[in-house]
Motif scaffolding. Structure first.
Motif, short mmCIF file in Angstrom:
data_model
loop_
_atom_site.label_atom_id
_atom_site.label_comp_id
_atom_site.label_asym_id
_atom_site.label_seq_id
_atom_site.Cartn_x
_atom_site.Cartn_y
_atom_site.Cartn_z
N PHE A 97 0.84 -1.21 0.00
CA PHE A 97 0.00 0.00 0.00
C PHE A 97 0.87 1.25 0.00
CE2 PHE A 97 -2.27 3.36 2.27
CZ PHE A 97 -3.47 3.42 1.57
N ALA A 98 1.92 1.26 0.82
CA ALA A 98 2.80 2.43 0.88
C ALA A 98 3.55 2.63 -0.43
CB ALA A 98 3.78 2.29 2.04
N ARG A 99 3.94 1.54 -1.07
CA ARG A 99 4.62 1.69 -2.37
C ARG A 99 3.71 2.34 -3.40
NH1 ARG A 99 7.78 -2.87 -0.59
NH2 ARG A 99 6.07 -4.35 -0.90
N ALA A 100 2.41 2.09 -3.31
CA ALA A 100 1.46 2.67 -4.25
C ALA A 100 0.95 4.03 -3.80
CB ALA A 100 0.28 1.72 -4.44
N THR A 101 1.33 4.45 -2.57
CA THR A 101 0.79 5.68 -1.97
C THR A 101 1.96 6.46 -1.39
OG1 THR A 101 -1.13 4.33 -1.33
CG2 THR A 101 -1.01 6.56 -0.41
N PRO A 102 2.59 7.33 -2.18
CA PRO A 102 3.87 7.92 -1.76
C PRO A 102 3.82 8.72 -0.46
CG PRO A 102 3.52 8.22 -4.11
CD PRO A 102 2.24 7.68 -3.56
N ASP A 103 2.66 9.26 -0.09
CA ASP A 103 2.59 10.05 1.15
C ASP A 103 2.36 9.17 2.38
OD1 ASP A 103 0.33 9.73 -0.41
OD2 ASP A 103 -0.45 11.73 -0.09
N CYS A 104 2.29 7.86 2.19
CA CYS A 104 2.10 6.94 3.31
C CYS A 104 3.44 6.42 3.80
CB CYS A 104 1.21 5.77 2.88
SG CYS A 104 0.92 4.56 4.19
N LEU A 105 3.68 6.49 5.09
CA LEU A 105 4.88 5.92 5.69
C LEU A 105 4.78 4.40 5.63
CD1 LEU A 105 4.98 8.14 8.90
CD2 LEU A 105 6.61 8.27 7.00
N PRO A 106 5.78 3.71 5.10
CA PRO A 106 5.74 2.24 5.08
C PRO A 106 5.59 1.70 6.51
CG PRO A 106 7.46 3.05 3.63
CD PRO A 106 6.97 4.23 4.41
N SER A 107 4.53 0.93 6.72
CA SER A 107 4.13 0.53 8.07
C SER A 107 4.08 -0.98 8.20
CB SER A 107 2.75 1.12 8.39
OG SER A 107 2.70 2.52 8.13
N ALA A 108 4.28 -1.47 9.42
CA ALA A 108 4.29 -2.92 9.66
C ALA A 108 3.86 -3.20 11.10
CB ALA A 108 5.68 -3.50 9.39
N THR A 109 3.69 -4.48 11.40
CA THR A 109 3.24 -4.89 12.73
C THR A 109 3.92 -6.20 13.10
OG1 THR A 109 1.27 -5.26 14.11
CG2 THR A 109 1.23 -6.21 11.90
N PHE A 110 3.63 -6.69 14.32
CA PHE A 110 4.16 -7.98 14.77
C PHE A 110 3.28 -8.51 15.89
CE2 PHE A 110 6.58 -4.59 16.82
CZ PHE A 110 6.53 -4.92 18.17
#
Length: 296
Positions: A97-110
């Motif tokens: 999603f972040a790669r397709a949305t440049p203003d989005c910070l690449p995000s993750a979880t665990f």
């Protein structure tokens, strides 16, 4: 900001001389999962405890467009795993999603599971810039031994993790300041952002932000009429909140799109505190810009 109308949001940040807003607490999830989350909110599930109608029930594209109209120039896509075996797939989705949305910070979880260290390392290698973990929804102790190397990995990488560690809206056995304070005692270099200012234990989480150099807090839902009905921020702590904000320790968060009110309510609530334009500039842009190296 005198009103709480989304149409007035651009004028708010322009009046402060900002290039826009940076919101560290925004959710984008796979559509099927998001619909299930919304249903849980709207039916007042056990961890919600009250009716919570979702205002922004649009598609991903429509919600991104709305953030851009507001002038939110940087935002997260916070997904969180509530059981084992789902975090890695969530990370694939949010990073795509972040790669397709440049203003989005690449995000993750665990989640506390044996392969968490492996897939967190993979997410970091793939460019993740912010993580989210939800102690309340996940129903786990942040001190789980299997998470110890994960906290250490994130501390070494200097990548922030937004942690829902507080009791609000409904406390569990593992929420509150003590369990997360134990994590910080073991990993004092962890770059943590405590969600919702740690509500309702605001003072204790402010203490942690003062004690640990890389601990910050986000404002999500705080100071809105909806949140103030249940967990109002104590007026006596406002001077500390001001000082921490000016020291780079408080970031704008909204919880968009999981809101029972207009996005503008978050900004109106911050403005009503009357902590000064410098404080608002720091919270709404400057602190996140420094943390995430955002271009002005």
């Amino acid at each position: 900001m005198g009103t709480a109308d989304d149409a007035d949001v651009p004028a708010f940040w322009q009046g402060l001389g900002l290039p826009g807003l940076a919101d560290v607490h925004v959710h984008f999830l796979p559509p099927r999962l998001l619909r299930r989350v919304w249903a849980y909110f709207e039916t007042a599930g056990p961890l919600i405890g009250t009716g919570w109608p979702i205002r922004y029930r649009e598609s991903d594209a429509e919600r991104v467009a709305h953030l851009r109209r507001l002038g939110v120039r940087a935002f997260s896509a916070l997904a969180y795993a509530h059981k084992a075996g789902m975090a890695e797939e969530l990370n694939r989705w949010t990073l795509d999603f972040a790669r397709a949305t440049p203003d989005c910070l690449p995000s993750a979880t665990f989640f506390p599971e044996p392969d968490a260290q492996r897939y967190v390392a993979g997410a970091l290698a793939a460019g993740a810039r912010v993580f989210k973990v939800h102690v309340q929804v996940g129903g786990f102790a942040p001190t789980e031994p299997v998470l110890d190397p994960v906290w250490g990995l994130l501390a070494d990488a200097g990548v922030p993790v937004v942690v829902h560690a507080g009791h609000a809206p409904v406390g569990t056995a593992h929420t509150g300041p003590a369990p997360f304070a134990a994590v910080l005692a073991r990993h004092p270099g962890l770059a943590a952002v405590v969600a919702h200012l740690g509500a309702p234990d605001y003072a204790a989480f402010l203490d942690l932000a003062e004690r640990y150099e890389r601990v910050r807090l986000d404002t999500a839902m705080a100071f809105t009429p909806f949140f103030d009905r249940f967990v109002p921020f104590p007026a006596g702590e406002l001077p500390r909140l001001r000082d921490l904000g000016l020291a780079g320790k408080v970031l704008l968060g909204s919880d968009f799109p999981n809101l029972p009110h207009a996005y503008a309510e978050q900004l109106a609530g911050l403005a009503r505190l009357d902590l000064g334009d410098d404080w608002l500039r720091a919270i709404c842009w400057g602190n996140a810009a420094a943390l995430f190296d955002l271009a002005g």
